[in-house]
Design an enzyme around this catalytic site. Structure first.
Site, PDB file in Angstrom:
ATOM      1  N   CYS A   3      -5.961   1.988   5.784  1.00 47.21           N
ATOM      2  CA  CYS A   3      -6.346   0.759   6.162  1.00 47.21           C
ATOM      3  C   CYS A   3      -5.803   0.173   7.462  1.00 47.21           C
ATOM      4  O   CYS A   3      -5.117   0.697   8.039  1.00 47.21           O
ATOM      5  CB  CYS A   3      -6.276  -0.297   4.955  1.00 47.21           C
ATOM      6  N   CYS A  20      -1.975  -0.471   7.302  1.00 45.69           N
ATOM      7  CA  CYS A  20      -1.262   0.701   7.266  1.00 45.69           C
ATOM      8  C   CYS A  20      -1.275   1.450   8.693  1.00 45.69           C
ATOM      9  O   CYS A  20      -0.232   1.910   9.111  1.00 45.69           O
ATOM     10  CB  CYS A  20      -1.689   1.631   6.096  1.00 45.69           C
ATOM     11  N   HIS A  45       0.774  -1.161   0.068  1.00 47.39           N
ATOM     12  CA  HIS A  45      -0.272   0.028   0.061  1.00 47.39           C
ATOM     13  C   HIS A  45       0.921   1.168  -0.176  1.00 47.39           C
ATOM     14  O   HIS A  45       1.914   1.211   0.296  1.00 47.39           O
ATOM     15  CB  HIS A  45      -0.950   0.048   1.164  1.00 47.39           C
ATOM     16  N   GLU A  60       1.117   3.565   1.970  1.00 53.19           N
ATOM     17  CA  GLU A  60       1.777   4.039   3.134  1.00 53.19           C
ATOM     18  C   GLU A  60       2.633   3.266   3.710  1.00 53.19           C
ATOM     19  O   GLU A  60       3.819   3.576   4.030  1.00 53.19           O
ATOM     20  CB  GLU A  60       0.570   3.997   4.438  1.00 53.19           C
TER      21      GLU A  60
HETATM   22 ZN   LIG Z   1      -3.262   0.171   3.699  1.00 59.00          ZN
END
Ligand SMILES: [Zn+2]
Length: 153
Positions: free
Chosen positions: A81, A84, A51, A53
């Site tokens: 999410c 993260c 992701h 992040e």
């Molecule tokens: Zn994430």
């Protein structure tokens, strides 16, 4: 528009337009200076943990040669999410600026919701957790507890 959020949003667009992954970008700032960045590369890296992040945290840790991002602030184009959020907290970042809300992200088909729901109310249909061999695993933890030359984090 905030200059850091603008850059995070540009990375989100870059990822999408170049088929790197989902439309998410992230910038990490320390003392007013950009120290790392990332964008979603889940589909191009075949890695569900890539992701924006997480990629930005990895990039920043490499740039600053540390696992501790205390004093850094994170700018992400969408609310993080649960994975993260965990990575952000493990890295000791204390402030997150986000653009799109979780609802905005759900509206374009991303499914963070079921993870938040599981955290509130775990169910075996989403994820089954099975405990086993506690004694042996705790023995290793005790070695860590008494290890003299460990690097704590
Ligand atoms: Zn994430």
């Amino acid at each position: 528009m905030n200059e850091y959020m603008k850059k995070a949003n540009e990375l989100a667009k870059y990822s999408m337009e170049n088929n790197k992954g989902g439309c998410f970008g992230c910038i990490i700032v320390k003392d007013g200076e950009i120290v790392g960045q990332g964008y979603n590369t889940v589909t191009s890296d075949n890695d569900p943990t890539c992701h924006g992040e997480v990629n930005a945290i990895r990039n920043t840790c490499k740039n600053l040669n540390t696992f501790d991002l205390s004093g850094c602030e994170l700018y992400t184009s969408a609310y993080p999410c649960p994975m993260c959020l965990g990575a952000i907290m493990w890295s000791n970042i204390k402030t997150v600026y986000y653009g799109a809300t979780p609802k905005d992200t759900a509206n374009i088909g991303f499914r963070d919701d079921f993870m938040y729901e599981w955290l509130r109310l775990p169910n075996e249909e989403t994820l089954k957790m099975v405990q086993m061999n506690r004694k042996e695993c705790v023995e290793v933890q005790q070695i860590w507890l008494n290890k003299k030359d460990k690097i704590e984090y």
